[in-house]
Design a protein around this motif. Structure first.
Motif, PDB file in Angstrom:
ATOM      1  N   PRO A 195       0.824  -1.219   0.000  1.00 19.78           N
ATOM      2  CA  PRO A 195       0.000   0.000   0.000  1.00 19.78           C
ATOM      3  C   PRO A 195       0.852   1.261   0.000  1.00 19.78           C
ATOM      4  N   VAL A 196       0.372   2.253  -0.697  1.00 17.84           N
ATOM      5  CA  VAL A 196       1.069   3.536  -0.797  1.00 17.84           C
ATOM      6  C   VAL A 196       1.013   4.250   0.553  1.00 17.84           C
ATOM      7  N   PRO A 197       2.151   4.742   1.068  1.00 16.53           N
ATOM      8  CA  PRO A 197       2.109   5.511   2.319  1.00 16.53           C
ATOM      9  C   PRO A 197       1.479   6.879   2.104  1.00 16.53           C
ATOM     10  N   VAL A 198       0.496   7.201   2.944  1.00 16.67           N
ATOM     11  CA  VAL A 198      -0.305   8.409   2.788  1.00 16.67           C
ATOM     12  C   VAL A 198      -0.284   9.208   4.090  1.00 16.67           C
ATOM     13  N   VAL A 240       6.745  12.603  10.135  1.00 18.49           N
ATOM     14  CA  VAL A 240       6.261  12.667   8.755  1.00 18.49           C
ATOM     15  C   VAL A 240       7.417  12.443   7.787  1.00 18.49           C
ATOM     16  N   VAL A 241       8.518  13.100   8.030  1.00 16.28           N
ATOM     17  CA  VAL A 241       9.682  12.983   7.144  1.00 16.28           C
ATOM     18  C   VAL A 241      10.196  11.547   7.122  1.00 16.28           C
ATOM     19  N   ARG A 242      10.255  10.909   8.287  1.00 14.62           N
ATOM     20  CA  ARG A 242      10.737   9.522   8.359  1.00 14.62           C
ATOM     21  C   ARG A 242       9.841   8.582   7.559  1.00 14.62           C
ATOM     22  N   ALA A 243       8.552   8.848   7.552  1.00  9.74           N
ATOM     23  CA  ALA A 243       7.598   7.958   6.877  1.00  9.74           C
ATOM     24  C   ALA A 243       7.616   8.116   5.366  1.00  9.74           C
ATOM     25  N   ARG A 244       8.146   9.205   4.850  1.00  6.69           N
ATOM     26  CA  ARG A 244       8.266   9.464   3.411  1.00  6.69           C
ATOM     27  C   ARG A 244       6.954   9.183   2.665  1.00  6.69           C
ATOM     28  N   GLY A 271      -4.362   2.389   0.273  1.00  2.00           N
ATOM     29  CA  GLY A 271      -3.202   3.075   0.809  1.00  2.00           C
ATOM     30  C   GLY A 271      -2.927   2.668   2.240  1.00  2.00           C
ATOM     31  N   ARG A 272      -1.931   3.346   2.850  1.00  2.00           N
ATOM     32  CA  ARG A 272      -1.592   3.094   4.258  1.00  2.00           C
ATOM     33  C   ARG A 272      -1.388   4.432   4.951  1.00  2.00           C
ATOM     34  N   ASN A 273      -2.231   4.728   5.911  1.00  2.32           N
ATOM     35  CA  ASN A 273      -2.069   5.931   6.725  1.00  2.32           C
ATOM     36  C   ASN A 273      -0.763   5.809   7.499  1.00  2.32           C
ATOM     37  N   ILE A 274       0.136   6.748   7.309  1.00  2.00           N
ATOM     38  CA  ILE A 274       1.437   6.644   7.983  1.00  2.00           C
ATOM     39  C   ILE A 274       1.307   6.762   9.497  1.00  2.00           C
ATOM     40  N   PHE A 275       0.144   7.204   9.983  1.00  2.00           N
ATOM     41  CA  PHE A 275      -0.095   7.279  11.421  1.00  2.00           C
ATOM     42  C   PHE A 275      -1.216   6.337  11.863  1.00  2.00           C
ATOM     43  N   ALA A 276      -1.361   5.243  11.137  1.00  2.00           N
ATOM     44  CA  ALA A 276      -2.389   4.258  11.483  1.00  2.00           C
ATOM     45  C   ALA A 276      -2.102   3.555  12.799  1.00  2.00           C
ATOM     46  N   ASP A 277      -0.864   3.633  13.278  1.00  2.00           N
ATOM     47  CA  ASP A 277      -0.549   2.999  14.561  1.00  2.00           C
ATOM     48  C   ASP A 277      -0.890   3.882  15.754  1.00  2.00           C
ATOM     49  N   LEU A 278      -1.341   5.104  15.498  1.00  2.00           N
ATOM     50  CA  LEU A 278      -1.718   6.000  16.590  1.00  2.00           C
ATOM     51  C   LEU A 278      -3.173   5.737  16.972  1.00  2.00           C
ATOM     52  N   ASP A 279      -3.384   5.261  18.186  1.00  2.00           N
ATOM     53  CA  ASP A 279      -4.727   4.952  18.663  1.00  2.00           C
ATOM     54  C   ASP A 279      -5.377   6.246  19.133  1.00  2.00           C
ATOM     55  N   ALA A 332      -4.649  12.558  11.177  1.00  2.00           N
ATOM     56  CA  ALA A 332      -5.645  11.552  11.510  1.00  2.00           C
ATOM     57  C   ALA A 332      -4.977  10.307  12.078  1.00  2.00           C
ATOM     58  N   GLY A 333      -5.419   9.893  13.275  1.00  2.00           N
ATOM     59  CA  GLY A 333      -5.035   8.596  13.801  1.00  2.00           C
ATOM     60  C   GLY A 333      -5.959   7.521  13.251  1.00  2.00           C
ATOM     61  N   ASN A 334      -6.008   6.375  13.949  1.00  2.00           N
ATOM     62  CA  ASN A 334      -6.777   5.253  13.399  1.00  2.00           C
ATOM     63  C   ASN A 334      -8.241   5.242  13.812  1.00  2.00           C
ATOM     64  N   GLN A 335      -8.684   6.268  14.550  1.00  2.00           N
ATOM     65  CA  GLN A 335     -10.053   6.275  15.055  1.00  2.00           C
ATOM     66  C   GLN A 335     -10.974   7.260  14.330  1.00  2.00           C
ATOM     67  N   VAL A 336     -10.556   7.750  13.175  1.00  2.00           N
ATOM     68  CA  VAL A 336     -11.395   8.679  12.414  1.00  2.00           C
ATOM     69  C   VAL A 336     -11.531   8.185  10.972  1.00  2.00           C
ATOM     70  N   PRO A 337     -12.574   8.636  10.259  1.00  2.00           N
ATOM     71  CA  PRO A 337     -12.868   8.092   8.933  1.00  2.00           C
ATOM     72  C   PRO A 337     -11.720   8.123   7.930  1.00  2.00           C
ATOM     73  N   PRO A 338     -10.860   9.171   7.874  1.00  2.00           N
ATOM     74  CA  PRO A 338      -9.809   9.133   6.860  1.00  2.00           C
ATOM     75  C   PRO A 338      -8.881   7.927   6.955  1.00  2.00           C
ATOM     76  N   ASN A 339      -8.713   7.363   8.160  1.00  2.00           N
ATOM     77  CA  ASN A 339      -7.865   6.177   8.260  1.00  2.00           C
ATOM     78  C   ASN A 339      -8.411   5.046   7.392  1.00  2.00           C
ATOM     79  N   GLU A 340      -9.741   4.867   7.402  1.00  2.00           N
ATOM     80  CA  GLU A 340     -10.332   3.800   6.595  1.00  2.00           C
ATOM     81  C   GLU A 340     -10.530   4.236   5.147  1.00  2.00           C
ATOM     82  N   ILE A 341     -10.719   5.516   4.907  1.00  2.00           N
ATOM     83  CA  ILE A 341     -10.728   5.994   3.523  1.00  2.00           C
ATOM     84  C   ILE A 341      -9.409   5.613   2.856  1.00  2.00           C
TER      85      ILE A 341
END
Length: 322
Positions: free
Chosen positions: A200-203, A250-254, A231-239, A216-225
């Motif tokens: 998945p593309v990092p987003v 952000v820079v590290r996640a490229r 794609g892959r939310n670069i902050f999907a690990d944030l609860d 957006a962390g993983n508890q709001v709609p854009p994570n599932e969008i």
């Protein structure tokens, strides 16, 4: 977002904690509200805070039960809504934050809003306060994650379906709600079936902020969008729901794609210009390749337009070279 914004019908209903009862105007129905079982009578003077609340009601065909809506300035104009004709049939009650005086003056019999974005301890308008005033309240299930004690937790799209199902019970239209939910689920399934294969593309979703970005962390709609589109939310690990992070992360996640959340007082063009000119972000792959996708505010907060946002972003992702 700054805090100032059919499966089988029986399974949907029982899964959301609703107890089915007769639904004539004088009948009560018990429905969960952020972990608490609440008895509702059919409302006829509903006040909706923000478009996510109003859209849910309009999608269920409940315009005749809606007195009006409160729309803070950050919200895009209602003329952009698929339900613009429904907004025209009800009252515009104000462009400020939700407050108790407005609700009381409107003689509301139900207030629909999220926790913190609408209901707030600090502003003195909470479900408990409204209960004491004899005014019913409905909390978006997605926002229950931030409610004291974390009484409910739902994946964001399931939270949307839960809200529609619960509102269907409160207003005595459970079959209609089940049909709406079934249609939304089918649209999501159609998107996931066409999602790009491979890694998945990092987003990165950029809401706002210059010193520190709001995202957006993983508890709001854009994570599932992002994830349903492939794609892959670069902050999907944030609860978390909406939260601040550091630019270093952000820079590290490229990120290869940046979603810009677009709303009234911070246009997307200004945010893109900042990302292009800031030395910190100018060399990110998404910025170098001009891979920006603009997500409407009301596609990003809990509401039926989440699926519009998903479909639009999925179409965009499929255009990118793999």
């Amino acid at each position: 977002m700054r805090i100032v914004l059919l499966g089988v019908a029986v399974l949907l209903l029982t899964g959301c904690g609703a107890k089915i009862e007769p639904t004539d105007p004088g009948t009560r129905v018990t429905v969960a509200r952020c972990g608490e079982q609440v008895s509702y009578t059919t409302p006829h003077r509903v006040v909706a805070y923000e478009a996510g609340s109003a859209d849910k009601l309009f999608a269920l065909g409940l315009t005749d039960h809606v007195l009006g809506y409160v729309m803070p300035p950050a919200n895009p104009p209602v003329e952009e809504s698929p339900w613009v004709a429904e907004y025209a049939k009800v009252r515009f009650l104000g462009d400020d934050l939700l407050n108790r005086e407005l609700v009381v003056d409107a003689r509301a019999d139900l207030v629909v809003a999220g926790w913190n974005s609408g209901f707030s301890d600090q502003r003195g308008i909470t479900p408990e306060i409204l209960d004491r005033l004899g005014i019913q309240s409905f909390l978006h299930a997605e926002s229950c994650f931030n409610y004291p004690g974390h009484p409910e937790r739902h994946p964001p799209f399931e939270a949307l379906y839960t809200d529609l199902t619960r509102l269907g019970e409160i207003f005595g239209v459970p079959d209609r709600a089940a049909r709406v939910v079934a249609d939304l689920r089918a649209r999501v399934d159609a998107v996931t079936a066409r999602a790009p294969q491979g890694d998945p593309v990092p987003v990165f979703l950029y809401d706002s902020g210059t010193d520190q970005p709001f995202t957006a962390g993983n508890q709001v709609p854009p994570n599932e969008i992002i994830s349903f589109a492939g794609g892959r939310n670069i902050f999907a690990d944030l609860d978390q729901r909406w939260t601040q992070v550091g630019w270093e992360a952000v820079v590290r996640a490229r990120p290869e794609v940046i979603i810009i959340l677009d709303y009234g007082d911070q246009p997307a063009a200004e945010k893109i210009d900042f990302l292009r000119t800031s030395p910190t972000t100018a060399t990110l792959p998404a910025v170098v390749n001009n891979n920006f996708y603009i997500l409407n505010y009301n596609e990003g907060i809990s509401g039926p337009r989440n699926i519009d946002g998903l479909e639009g972003f999925a179409t965009y992702l499929r255009t990118l070279p793999r």
